[in-house]
Scaffold this active site. Structure first.
Site, mmCIF file in Angstrom:
data_model
loop_
_atom_site.group_PDB
_atom_site.id
_atom_site.type_symbol
_atom_site.label_atom_id
_atom_site.label_comp_id
_atom_site.label_asym_id
_atom_site.label_seq_id
_atom_site.Cartn_x
_atom_site.Cartn_y
_atom_site.Cartn_z
ATOM 1 N N ARG A 169 0.826 -1.201 0.000
ATOM 2 C CA ARG A 169 0.000 0.000 0.000
ATOM 3 C C ARG A 169 0.874 1.269 0.000
ATOM 4 O O ARG A 169 0.431 2.342 -0.378
ATOM 5 C CB ARG A 169 -0.958 0.006 1.199
ATOM 6 C CG ARG A 169 -2.243 0.806 0.925
ATOM 7 C CD ARG A 169 -3.161 0.858 2.133
ATOM 8 N NE ARG A 169 -2.502 1.479 3.248
ATOM 9 C CZ ARG A 169 -2.423 0.952 4.482
ATOM 10 N NH1 ARG A 169 -2.988 -0.198 4.748
ATOM 11 N NH2 ARG A 169 -1.793 1.595 5.435
ATOM 12 N N TYR A 217 -14.061 17.868 -16.615
ATOM 13 C CA TYR A 217 -14.519 16.497 -16.459
ATOM 14 C C TYR A 217 -15.617 16.478 -15.393
ATOM 15 O O TYR A 217 -15.409 16.892 -14.253
ATOM 16 C CB TYR A 217 -13.362 15.577 -16.082
ATOM 17 C CG TYR A 217 -13.767 14.137 -15.985
ATOM 18 C CD1 TYR A 217 -14.123 13.420 -17.123
ATOM 19 C CD2 TYR A 217 -13.812 13.486 -14.763
ATOM 20 C CE1 TYR A 217 -14.498 12.093 -17.040
ATOM 21 C CE2 TYR A 217 -14.189 12.158 -14.673
ATOM 22 C CZ TYR A 217 -14.539 11.471 -15.813
ATOM 23 O OH TYR A 217 -14.917 10.157 -15.731
ATOM 24 N N ASP A 237 -5.337 19.062 -15.162
ATOM 25 C CA ASP A 237 -5.788 17.762 -15.665
ATOM 26 C C ASP A 237 -5.398 17.726 -17.130
ATOM 27 O O ASP A 237 -6.025 18.370 -17.974
ATOM 28 C CB ASP A 237 -7.309 17.630 -15.479
ATOM 29 C CG ASP A 237 -7.849 16.290 -15.989
ATOM 30 O OD1 ASP A 237 -7.132 15.601 -16.748
ATOM 31 O OD2 ASP A 237 -9.003 15.946 -15.648
ATOM 32 N N LYS A 248 -6.961 6.602 -20.067
ATOM 33 C CA LYS A 248 -7.223 7.099 -21.414
ATOM 34 C C LYS A 248 -5.993 6.886 -22.299
ATOM 35 O O LYS A 248 -5.505 5.791 -22.404
ATOM 36 C CB LYS A 248 -7.665 8.568 -21.330
ATOM 37 C CG LYS A 248 -8.756 8.825 -20.273
ATOM 38 C CD LYS A 248 -10.064 8.134 -20.587
ATOM 39 C CE LYS A 248 -11.039 8.124 -19.409
ATOM 40 N NZ LYS A 248 -11.327 9.422 -18.826
HETATM 41 C C1 LIG Z 1 -11.706 9.936 -17.583
HETATM 42 C C2 LIG Z 1 -11.256 11.255 -17.093
HETATM 43 C C3 LIG Z 1 -11.033 11.479 -15.720
HETATM 44 C C4 LIG Z 1 -11.312 10.397 -14.679
HETATM 45 O O1 LIG Z 1 -10.416 9.335 -14.777
HETATM 46 P P1 LIG Z 1 -10.779 7.795 -14.384
HETATM 47 O O2 LIG Z 1 -9.508 7.083 -14.716
HETATM 48 O O3 LIG Z 1 -11.952 7.386 -15.197
HETATM 49 O O4 LIG Z 1 -11.085 7.786 -12.923
HETATM 50 C C5 LIG Z 1 -10.569 12.721 -15.327
HETATM 51 N N1 LIG Z 1 -10.359 13.721 -16.216
HETATM 52 C C6 LIG Z 1 -10.570 13.548 -17.534
HETATM 53 C C7 LIG Z 1 -10.316 14.675 -18.470
HETATM 54 C C8 LIG Z 1 -11.026 12.312 -18.017
HETATM 55 O O5 LIG Z 1 -11.252 12.155 -19.330
#
Ligand SMILES: *Cc1c(COP(=O)(O)O)cnc(C)c1O
Length: 382
Positions: free
Chosen positions: A53, A105, A178, A203
């Site tokens: 962890r 998001y 992000d 992604k």
């Molecule tokens: C998918 C996404 C997230 C969240 O990520 P997860 O891996 O699904 O928890 C955050 N920001 C953006 C821009 C995303 O496309």
């Protein structure tokens, strides 16, 4: 860093930093499933690992690669993008002020609104890229985080990271970007003044839609970063070692996949602007896009795999077109090798800021003529 080899980022990614296992000389790293590590007779941990962890050796190469690609000082993997994002907010004290964009998001924004409604943070949402609104919202000494998502999902609204960082830092706040839609191939936010970079590695970083993962990369190993490390270890939002291994494998082809998808997305966006059934196309690579000048300055090597468009026929046309596409799979998520379409407003539900006639495309690595032909047959009857 004078003794570090100055290889291109694409070379570093292809070889995952070129590390070779010291015992077996294997060029693909092993997976370490062990939950725990043996102590020496004096109680110390000679292997440098205690419990999975806190640290797992399978993470280290992927974290080191992300650190190099983003130009930061350290990186941490998380069990999802949401785990990475929510960890950033867990480091705040009760009542700290957060500024976030109107378009971002959706799930992170819902999370922030939920924290604010429970009095955990004070939240202001400002229109994306509106510098005057940002400066008016900042509360010097109280604002701790300015959250940026650029391009924003799904409208591709752009924000100038350097201008945001200038205003945020003057108010004593940190800038978190992000950068899921860019990956370090198209933009390196730390070079523009960001303090932290967040990725949904689910992604395009992994790129094969077979891993849920997140990452944070820090510009500085400071007290705030120590809180992030502490929080990951205490809350346990860690990635499984097998997923970390898959992510590292996915990142080896990042510099092939991202430019390919970007070139195809650019071509599809340009073609969609000529279609009579389409009323508006959102893509930062289009000179007509409101954020094009920022994107041209801040991004390099392409404008990303994500684009959106609105249909003259309204919400029902959007449903029909999404249903008629064959190559574009009608599914949520983005950044995989296969192209996806999503009718976004029904997914976000009541309160969404996304127009109900908008379709979002995630462009994969298929042959662009095939993707365009698929869109052509789906739009033909509108
Ligand atoms: C998918 C996404 C997230 C969240 O990520 P997860 O891996 O699904 O928890 C955050 N920001 C953006 C821009 C995303 O496309």
């Amino acid at each position: 860093m004078a003794d570090e080899p100055r290889d291109h980022p694409a070379t570093l990614a292809a070889q995952a930093l070129g590390l070779v296992d010291p015992t077996t000389r294997s060029i693909v790293p092993p997976i370490y499933p062990s939950a725990t590590y043996e102590r020496a007779s004096d109680g110390s941990y000679p292997g440098g690992h205690t419990y999975t962890r806190d640290q797992n050796p399978t993470y280290e190469q992927a974290e080191a690669l992300l650190t190099r690609l983003e130009g930061g000082q350290d990186a941490l993997l998380f069990s999802s993008g949401m785990a990475a994002a929510t960890t950033v907010f867990e480091t705040l004290d009760t009542g700290d002020h957060v500024v976030a964009p109107v378009q971002m998001y959706w799930t992170i924004q819902r999370w922030l609104e939920d924290l604010a409604s429970r009095g955990r943070i004070v939240l202001d949402l400002v229109p994306n890229g509106d510098q005057a609104a940002l400066e008016a919202a900042l509360r010097p000494g109280r604002t701790k985080i300015v959250w940026v998502e650029t391009p924003a999902n799904p409208s591709c609204a752009m924000t100038d990271i350097a201008a945001t960082a200038g205003a945020a830092h003057a108010a004593g706040a940190r800038v978190v970007v992000d950068s899921t839609l860019c990956t370090p191939v198209l933009c390196r936010p730390i070079e523009h003044g960001a303090d932290l970079v967040m990725h949904s590695a689910t992604k395009q970083l992994n790129g094969h839609a077979d891993v849920l993962a997140g990452a944070l990369i820090t510009a500085q190993r400071d007290a705030q970063w120590e809180r992030v490390i502490h929080d990951r270890g205490y809350r346990g939002a860690v990635l499984g070692p097998f997923e970390a291994w898959l992510l590292l494998r996915g990142m080896r082809t990042l510099f092939l996949r991202v430019p390919h998808s970007s070139i195809s997305a650019q071509r599809i966006a340009e073609w969609l602007t000529t279609q009579s059934a389409v009323s508006e196309v959102f893509y930062p690579g289009l000179p007509t896009h409101a954020g094009h000048a920022i994107a041209a300055r801040q991004m390099s090597g392409g404008f990303g795999m994500l684009l959106s468009f609105r249909l003259r026929g309204g919400a029902s046309a959007a449903t029909h077109v999404a249903g008629r596409l064959r190559l574009f799979k009608n599914a949520t998520s983005l950044g995989g090798v296969e192209s996806l379409v999503e009718h976004r407003a029904p997914v976000e539900g009541p309160g969404t800021r996304v127009p109900d006639d908008l379709l979002r495309l995630s462009v994969g690595i298929e042959v662009v003529e095939d993707l365009q032909a698929d869109l052509e047959q789906a739009l033909e009857r509108e």
